[in-house]
Design a protein around this motif. Structure first.
Motif, mmCIF file in Angstrom:
data_model
loop_
_atom_site.group_PDB
_atom_site.id
_atom_site.type_symbol
_atom_site.label_atom_id
_atom_site.label_comp_id
_atom_site.label_asym_id
_atom_site.label_seq_id
_atom_site.Cartn_x
_atom_site.Cartn_y
_atom_site.Cartn_z
ATOM 1 N N GLU A 149 0.832 -1.205 0.000
ATOM 2 C CA GLU A 149 0.000 0.000 0.000
ATOM 3 C C GLU A 149 0.865 1.253 0.000
ATOM 4 O OE1 GLU A 149 -2.456 -0.513 3.415
ATOM 5 O OE2 GLU A 149 -3.530 -2.245 2.589
ATOM 6 N N GLU A 150 2.074 1.137 0.556
ATOM 7 C CA GLU A 150 2.988 2.284 0.602
ATOM 8 C C GLU A 150 3.919 2.352 -0.600
ATOM 9 O OE1 GLU A 150 6.410 4.200 3.569
ATOM 10 O OE2 GLU A 150 5.177 2.512 4.244
ATOM 11 N N TYR A 151 4.408 1.178 -1.051
ATOM 12 C CA TYR A 151 5.446 1.161 -2.089
ATOM 13 C C TYR A 151 4.967 0.691 -3.455
ATOM 14 C CZ TYR A 151 8.577 1.890 1.845
ATOM 15 O OH TYR A 151 9.195 2.416 2.950
ATOM 16 N N GLY A 152 3.722 0.224 -3.553
ATOM 17 C CA GLY A 152 3.209 -0.208 -4.844
ATOM 18 C C GLY A 152 3.286 -1.708 -5.033
ATOM 19 N N PRO A 153 2.901 -2.204 -6.218
ATOM 20 C CA PRO A 153 2.817 -3.652 -6.451
ATOM 21 C C PRO A 153 4.159 -4.362 -6.610
ATOM 22 C CG PRO A 153 2.282 -2.460 -8.451
ATOM 23 C CD PRO A 153 2.427 -1.431 -7.388
ATOM 24 N N VAL A 154 5.236 -3.607 -6.868
ATOM 25 C CA VAL A 154 6.572 -4.199 -6.991
ATOM 26 C C VAL A 154 7.490 -3.460 -6.027
ATOM 27 C CG1 VAL A 154 8.465 -4.813 -8.551
ATOM 28 C CG2 VAL A 154 6.136 -4.614 -9.448
ATOM 29 N N PHE A 155 7.973 -4.162 -4.992
ATOM 30 C CA PHE A 155 8.840 -3.491 -4.015
ATOM 31 C C PHE A 155 9.882 -4.467 -3.460
ATOM 32 C CE2 PHE A 155 5.112 -5.067 -1.766
ATOM 33 C CZ PHE A 155 5.599 -5.607 -0.592
ATOM 34 N N THR A 156 10.833 -3.904 -2.744
ATOM 35 C CA THR A 156 11.946 -4.697 -2.211
ATOM 36 C C THR A 156 11.927 -4.679 -0.689
ATOM 37 O OG1 THR A 156 13.309 -4.089 -4.120
ATOM 38 C CG2 THR A 156 14.455 -5.018 -2.211
ATOM 39 N N VAL A 157 12.097 -5.851 -0.083
ATOM 40 C CA VAL A 157 12.335 -5.932 1.355
ATOM 41 C C VAL A 157 13.623 -6.728 1.562
ATOM 42 C CG1 VAL A 157 9.911 -5.796 2.049
ATOM 43 C CG2 VAL A 157 10.936 -8.027 1.607
ATOM 44 N N HIS A 158 14.261 -6.492 2.684
ATOM 45 C CA HIS A 158 15.498 -7.211 2.997
ATOM 46 C C HIS A 158 15.233 -8.209 4.117
ATOM 47 C CE1 HIS A 158 17.232 -3.986 0.618
ATOM 48 N NE2 HIS A 158 18.370 -4.644 0.599
ATOM 49 N N LEU A 159 15.337 -9.496 3.826
ATOM 50 C CA LEU A 159 15.237 -10.532 4.844
ATOM 51 C C LEU A 159 16.658 -10.840 5.271
ATOM 52 C CD1 LEU A 159 12.518 -12.822 3.215
ATOM 53 C CD2 LEU A 159 12.212 -10.879 4.758
ATOM 54 N N GLY A 160 17.045 -10.289 6.405
ATOM 55 C CA GLY A 160 18.458 -10.296 6.748
ATOM 56 C C GLY A 160 19.162 -9.319 5.823
ATOM 57 N N SER A 161 20.302 -9.711 5.318
ATOM 58 C CA SER A 161 21.040 -8.828 4.410
ATOM 59 C C SER A 161 20.664 -9.043 2.945
ATOM 60 C CB SER A 161 22.555 -9.057 4.589
ATOM 61 O OG SER A 161 22.872 -10.427 4.357
ATOM 62 N N ASP A 162 19.790 -10.032 2.683
ATOM 63 C CA ASP A 162 19.435 -10.356 1.293
ATOM 64 C C ASP A 162 18.197 -9.590 0.828
ATOM 65 O OD1 ASP A 162 21.495 -12.235 1.124
ATOM 66 O OD2 ASP A 162 20.226 -13.811 1.975
ATOM 67 N N PRO A 163 18.289 -8.921 -0.340
ATOM 68 C CA PRO A 163 17.108 -8.251 -0.885
ATOM 69 C C PRO A 163 16.161 -9.257 -1.525
ATOM 70 C CG PRO A 163 18.954 -7.993 -2.389
ATOM 71 C CD PRO A 163 19.481 -8.719 -1.178
#
Length: 435
Positions: free
Chosen positions: A63-77
């Motif tokens: 809802e904040e970043y749109g339908p395609v976004f990146t999160v980091h699980l640990g140091s991995d994107p």
């Protein structure tokens, strides 16, 4: 000295955070990685991403970043695809580019890169095609897969009858029934529900499925052949884990929902009595004549969203997707729950309502948003088998028994107890009263 040491640590942490933030800003944006929340060094987006309910967390981020976004699980994107349009674009419209399986620790531990589910080796496609062809060929043999399922339902009915209307937990009973279908296909035999080795296998598969929801769910002489013993064993195990635990969990969750909504159960039974009667068992051919039952089976799968995140994908080269570039080897999660719970396609998606799959005239309504088995080149190879099993088991059980809860239906909790990469229903008991 202690104060100076503490100050130095704080300073170093601040510098690390600033460097991490600068690196993140430099990598994301148009023509670069998709946007997302700023990660902490090493910890990534641990403050924003809650492992116990990843699907809801990722929905809020979309809802904040749109339908395609990146999160980091640990140091991995990790690139997240949220919503029907982007999931379809990646998995179906651009299937070749997004067909590779992404990294998942449990897959490395259990399968060592072999088999069908978690593998990316060159033989993956060969083994997958072999499995699909073998499953299809069983439909033309002396005994079809449908006959094997119908035979196993008879044993399941016997086990349910033994409860004599007293409360019981259906977990292992359903697991044994579903697993015996795979045993019949792979080994040519079934096992007694009390067989100790068979029960040990059921228990191990149940544990593995639960482990996937934990933090961890983060021809020998021919060197070119994929059909060597270790790979075939791993592929067979994939058929068991994918063809047993997922299907039996779906049926178990489905029975819980029917306990919660007895009027829906009654409507299914009315349709079964009208179309099938009591003199014979339901068959796959009946499905087209039973739109309400078919809608209930679809709604069970849609509502529970068994694998809400789907299994991870990756790209084998730098890939331009919309206005971004996804670097080679980046893990990608196509969020299936965002498709199955789309409010425009399914009004009030968090409510269990078979009307989601029915037209106004009562006929069955198909939807391209129905993706419980994923989509594209990595769609579950056992989809046809699973759909057949879910329909036949639920229809046959309701033909012979009325399911009653041991508490008031309004008090039944249908919230999953585990909701990481898979939704597992809470433990419950039911009473099966012969009809």
């Amino acid at each position: 000295m202690e104060l100076l040491g503490a100050a130095a640590v704080v300073l170093l942490v601040c510098i690390a955070c600033l460097l991490s933030f600068a690196a993140w800003r430099g990598k994301s944006g148009k023509g670069k990685m998709p946007p997302g929340p700023a990660p902490l060094p090493i910890l990534g987006n641990v403050l924003q991403v809650k492992p116990k309910n990843l699907a809801k967390t990722l929905q809020k981020l979309s809802e904040e970043y749109g339908p395609v976004f990146t999160v980091h699980l640990g140091s991995d994107p990790v690139v997240v695809l949220h919503g029907h349009d982007v999931v379809k674009e990646a998995l179906i419209d651009r299937a070749d580019e997004f067909a590779a399986r992404g990294h998942m620790p449990i897959g490395d531990r259990a399968n060592n890169g072999l088999g069908i589910i978690f593998s990316n080796n060159e033989g993956w496609l060969q083994v997958r095609r072999f499995a699909l062809t073998t499953l299809r060929n069983f439909g033309m043999g002396k005994r079809s897969i449908e006959e094997r399922i119908q035979e196993e339902t008879e044993y399941l009915l016997e086990e349910i009858n033994k409860t004599k209307g007293t409360p019981f937990d259906p977990t292992f009973m359903l697991s044994c029934a579903i697993s015996n279908v795979i045993c019949s296909i792979v080994f040519g035999k079934r096992y007694d529900y009390k067989d100790k080795k068979f029960l040990a296998l059921m228990n191990n598969m149940n544990n593995i499925f639960e482990m996937m929801n934990s933090h961890w769910g983060q021809e020998k002489e021919n060197p070119n052949s994929s059909f060597y013993m270790k790979n075939l064993i791993t592929s067979t195990f994939d058929l068991f884990i994918a063809g047993t635990e997922t299907t039996s969990t779906t049926v178990r969750y489905g029975l819980l929902l029917l306990l919660k909504y007895p009027k829906i159960q009654e409507k299914v039974q009315e349709e079964i009595d009208r179309i099938v009667g009591r003199s014979r068992r339901p068959c796959v051919a009946d499905r087209t004549q039973m739109p309400y039952t078919d809608a209930v089976v679809h709604e069970i799968q849609r509502f529970i969203t068994l694998i809400p995140l789907g299994l991870p994908h990756t790209v084998t080269k730098d890939t331009r997707f919309r206005e971004y570039v996804i670097p080679k080897g980046t893990t990608i999660y196509p969020i299936l729950s965002s498709v199955l719970h789309d409010s425009k396609e399914f009004p009030n998606p968090n409510e269990f309502n078979p009307e989601h799959f029915l037209n106004k005239n009562g006929t069955f309504r198909k939807s391209e948003f129905f993706m419980p088995f994923s989509a594209g080149k990595r769609i579950c190879p056992g989809e046809g088998l699973a759909r057949m099993e879910i329909f036949l088991l639920i229809a046959t059980i309701l033909q012979n028994f009325t399911l009653k809860p041991i508490i008031d239906p309004q008090e039944i909790d249908i919230t999953p107890t585990l909701s990481g990469t898979g939704n597992v229903p809470p433990a419950y008991q039911l009473c099966a009263l012969p009809r």
